[in-house]
Design a protein around this motif. Structure first.
Motif: not given
Ligand SMILES: NC(=[NH2+])NCCC[C@H](N)C(=O)O
Ligand code: NA
Ligand code: NA
Lengths: 189, 318, 441
Positions: C144-151, C381-385, C403-411, C416-421
């Motif tokens: 999640g750190v990497i996906q969020a950070g890279s976005s 970019y980072m939300t499934p599907p 995959i589950q790990d990835i999904y969970r780490s994104i949430l 936080v992004m929605v908060l920023a929005l």
């Protein structure tokens, strides 16, 4: 039959790969034009042609590079369902949907041919027969279309490049289609 | 019964189109009593401006409002639409040239040859300059990157201008991103209306042409299909639009020069600007030499110009 | 058939086509030309696809696309960022969760050197991810750190998404880019705060680096800081002439590409392989973008021809009679929703022309709205599907991460992004302050 299919796939993939590998260096052509534009602006007189030339280069880059990008698999798909399917199931679906994709490319190709005919001064509604007549000499080139910039570039060259690119794209998609056919017939090594 | 539907695309973006094209469309739609429904699209909406003519021939678009130059007309008239350097001094010169000096016949004929029905031409605003850099002398034109028409651009290169051609609606942003130093595209009314006055600082009151020449075109088949009463209606709507535009521009140019607060006015002394006018004379010769029709049109311009010069002011004040 | 129905039908068919897994551009293009043929027949139905190609050619800001993509690949392929990573590693390792925090820092700097998020993803997944896992960081957090950070790559300038938005909304790119700076930094801060809080509550998520790893002499530590210069130089070489109006946007992008390329050459990292990969992948990704935009433009033209803009305006303002803010929020929600299924570029080219005029007419600032759109894209970019960064992460993550790990780490990061929005929505000045300060209001 399979032999012919294989030969087709082999030939088309090889051509498109070669074309793609040449145009991929187009990135430096593009960079060069834009840097020249910067430099000429800073030191001499800004040039008339850079922006439009860069646009032509960009079109050639992505249209001619398209088939190679298909080979590389960079054209994303939505893999919500697709991603989880077996190779056979994927092949079955693609077999149909790629025909739709090819339909799109076919319409695009028709538009490109018509537009190129226009750029050579043909104003009628059957562009293919115009090219036929042009080839046998019974039809002449008319008012050639030029871009509405002061550089007034002729447009038929870039439009011709687009015809070639879209055509190669179609051939590549047919090759993908045939690969699926082979796979479904269990003829894949 | 089903109304006749046309897709109509204008050269203008939405803000300007509101004044130069939309009133006509509204008029026709309202007055046709449901027999006709024209849908208006603005610059590049359905097809890019460069493709307008082709789209018109094929019927992708049924009718068009544009100048011959920026729509890349495949006729020898191409250079004379838009702003042919110093061909006119005032907005009313255009209908006079077309209706009294024979341009209308030439236009109708040439477009019939390429399968398009030409309906009517009218004048609009002069071609002044609005720029981010100050122009105080002819020499200041040197090196300016200006958004302008192809032919005007070709002419202005004689003074070192670098003409840039991009989609109409992108011009404002292009000034902000440094692609452009300004425009040689319109009078001051348009500068304020479309927002260009917000991104440029100076307005040069000298012009290189006193009125834009723009026309209305229809796909030949669409026109032939139209019943006579609707043909009349379309023409009446266009005429009404001409009248509205005449006032809108005539009043706007004066008011905004006098009262506008977004652009500072600059003027090159008339004696010096004569250099540009003289260059246009050579340019006319050049263009006249390019073909028979060209020569004929240029001779009409010369003829009218002579009349105007003999008549004196107000006809001669550009 | 009423136009609304046709428009809905087009949209639904497109979604269906996308679900079959055919290439995105094919799905969109097919629906576009079929609709054009059905609606317009031989009165132009055949031409609309190709007319889009000519329109695309005239969209000159797209020339920046291959430049920024190339820049990103040169950076990630040449591993020029290794030193940067070491810098953060050494300086931040002593904190709880410090490596994760450092990774966000790394992502901010990388964002300043490229216009997409792919480069950040690649760098994060190849350099940072293995280290984080080796040091015992929680696998449910790190992807999640990497996906969020890279976005952040598309919010911190330069940004390709903002260039595309600029073309559609007809807003100046310079202002838009500057508008992304503060929200980008704010979002990075929020990510960091989130990591810090989580790791304070549960130190096992991000253990402190072992003492011997941190035991580096001070001069050495200071020397490492020099790595931070590279991004600053590249950023400045590109942005300063642009913001000052000495070079145009497209020219600046070429300068940026040249700068990144030169840096890799000077550092001796431009091997044959790096060169080959950067050049080839740039073609691939550029083609992906261009063919999608080509198809989406045709789709958009048909949509436009149907009068969809007026329909949407009518729907929101007259028929539903909504208040501007409600409309705005609905639009954002629809973007977020569509973004989970739809390619962001296609979404922008097809939907934004419907929304943007309305947003403007309601009196909202279109620069600010561009930032809202970009944050939405980041989420998409980072939300499934369907999410590009998600694809990449799935492809690049080591096998122990499911995959589950990835999904969970994104949430949590999505939250936080929605908060920023929301924050940027409530306080537009967060976005608008910098461009107004530099360019004047
Ligand atoms: N519309 C697209 N095709 N986007 C692909 C790019 C996504 C990618 N993660 C980025 O920003 O870099
Ligand atoms: Na960036
Ligand atoms: Na998504």
């Amino acid at each position: 039959m399979d032999g012919m299919i294989r030969r087709y796939i082999h030939a088309v993939d090889a051509i498109n790969r070669r074309v793609g590998r040449v145009v991929m260096y187009g990135i430096f052509v593009l960079m060069g034009i834009l840097l020249w534009s910067t430099a000429s602006k800073a030191f001499l007189l800004p040039s008339l042609w850079t922006l439009e030339m860069a646009q032509f280069a960009m079109v050639a880059y992505y249209v001619l590079g398209g088939p190679y990008s298909i080979q590389m698999g960079t054209n994303v798909r939505m893999d919500l369902l697709y991603g989880a399917w077996s190779p056979r199931r994927k092949a079955w679906t693609d077999l149909f949907t790629i025909l739709l994709l090819m339909f799109y490319l076919g319409v695009l190709l028709y538009g490109a041919v018509a537009s190129t005919a226009y750029s050579l001064g043909y104003f009628g509604s059957s562009p293919f027969s115009f090219f036929g007549a042009l080839a046998v000499g019974s039809e002449d080139i008319g008012v050639m279309e030029r871009s509405s910039t002061p550089w007034r570039a002729y447009l038929w060259p870039i439009k011709t490049v687009m015809i070639v690119g879209i055509l190669l794209m179609l051939l590549q998609c047919l090759s993908e289609f045939l690969k699926d056919v082979l796979l479904l017939r269990g003829k894949v090594d | 019964q089903e109304p006749i539907r046309w897709r109509f695309q204008t050269y203008a973006g939405a803000a300007l189109g509101e004044h130069v094209t939309k009133p006509i469309i509204d008029y026709i739609n309202a007055a046709s009593n449901g027999e006709m429904e024209i849908e208006l699209f603005y610059a590049d909406q359905i097809v890019p401006t460069g493709e307008l003519f082709q789209a018109l021939q094929r019927g992708t678009i049924d009718a068009v409002h544009s100048d011959d130059d920026s729509m890349a007309s495949p006729t020898p008239l191409r250079q004379f639409g838009g702003y042919f350097p110093f061909a006119t001094k005032h907005i009313l010169d255009v209908p006079v040239l077309f209706n009294q000096y024979g341009l209308a016949d030439i236009w109708r004929e040439e477009y019939a040859k390429v399968g398009v029905q030409w309906l009517s031409a009218a004048g609009q605003d002069p071609c002044n300059f609005n720029t981010t850099k100050e122009i105080k002398s002819v020499a200041d034109l040197d090196g300016l990157r200006l958004y302008t028409f192809p032919t005007a651009g070709r002419f202005l290169t004689k003074f070192g201008v670098v003409p840039v051609n991009i989609p109409y609606e992108d011009a404002e942003v292009a000034v902000q991103t440094g692609e452009l130093d300004g425009m040689a595209w319109s009078g001051i009314t348009e500068d304020y209306t479309v927002g260009w006055a917000n991104v440029t600082d100076y307005f040069l009151t000298n012009n290189i042409s006193g009125a834009w020449i723009g026309s209305f075109f229809v796909n030949q088949e669409r026109w032939n299909e139209l019943p006579e009463n609707l043909k009349q209606l379309v023409m009446a709507g266009i005429e009404a639009g001409h009248t509205y535009r005449n006032q809108w521009y005539w009043g706007g140019e004066a008011r905004l020069r006098a009262r506008g607060d977004k652009l500072e006015l600059r003027t090159v002394p008339a004696a010096e600007w004569a250099e540009v006018e003289n260059a246009a004379k050579e340019f006319w010769d050049e263009v006249a030499g390019e073909g028979e029709i060209n020569a004929k049109i240029v001779s009409i311009f010369r003829d009218y110009n002579e009349v105007v010069n003999q008549a004196g002011p107000p006809y001669t004040n550009g | 058939m009423p136009y609304e129905l046709i428009a809905t039908l087009m949209f639904a068919t497109m979604m269906l086509m996308l679900l079959t897994g055919q290439r995105v551009f094919g799905a969109i293009g097919f629906v576009a030309v079929v609709a054009a043929l059905l609606l317009w027949g031989d009165r132009g139905g055949f031409d609309i696809g190709f007319a889009a190609a000519m329109k695309l050619m005239k969209w000159y800001p797209l020339l920046t696309l291959p430049m920024f993509i190339f820049m990103g690949y040169v950076l990630s392929e040449s591993r020029i960022a290794d030193d940067l990573y070491r810098m953060f590693h050494v300086w931040m390792g002593g904190l709880r969760g410090g490596l994760a925090v450092g990774t966000i820092g790394l992502m901010v700097l990388i964002s300043a050197m490229n216009g997409l998020s792919v480069a950040g993803m690649a760098i994060g997944a190849t350099i940072a991810l293995p280290e984080l896992l080796k040091r015992g960081y929680d696998k449910r957090m790190v992807t999640g750190v990497i996906q969020a950070g890279s976005s952040l790559g598309i919010l911190v300038p330069p940004s390709v998404v903002l260039v595309l938005y600029a073309m559609i909304a007809r807003q100046p790119v310079g202002q838009l880019w500057l508008a992304g700076v503060v929200p980008g930094l704010m979002m990075a801060t929020l990510f960091i705060a989130y990591i810090a809080i989580r790791c304070r509550l549960n130190p096992a998520l991000g253990p402190v680096l072992a003492a011997e790893d941190r035991d580096i002499p001070l001069p050495e530590k200071l020397r490492l800081l020099r790595a931070g210069l590279l991004p600053l130089v590249i950023f400045a070489v590109m942005m300063v002439p642009f913001v000052n109006g000495w070079t145009s946007l497209v020219e600046s992008s070429a300068i940026g590409a040249l700068a990144a390329f030169s840096a890799a050459v000077l550092k001796g990292r431009m091997t044959r392989e790096v060169f080959e990969n950067s050049v080839r992948n740039t073609l691939g990704i550029t083609c992906m973008f261009m063919w999608i935009i080509l198809a989406a433009l045709a789709f958009g033209a048909v949509f436009d021809g149907l009068g969809a803009v007026k329909a949407i305006e009518g729907l929101f303002t007259e028929r539903l009679g909504l208040n501007p803010w409600v409309i705005l929020i609905l639009m954002q929600l629809s973007f977020i929703l569509m973004g989970t299924f739809l390619d962001d570029t296609a979404m922008l080219v097809i939907v934004a022309p419907l929304y943007v005029p309305l947003v403007g007419a309601l009196g909202f600032d279109l620069i600010w709205y561009g930032i809202l759109y970009t944050i939405t894209c980041q989420i998409a970019y980072m939300t499934p599907p369907f999410g590009y960064n998600l694809f990449l992460m799935r492809a690049m993550a080591p096998p122990e991460i499911s995959i589950q790990d990835i999904y969970r780490s994104i949430l949590p990061f999505v939250l936080v992004m929605v908060l920023a929005l929301v924050v940027v929505m409530i306080f537009p000045q967060i976005a608008l302050w910098l461009p107004e300060y530099i360019y004047g209001p």
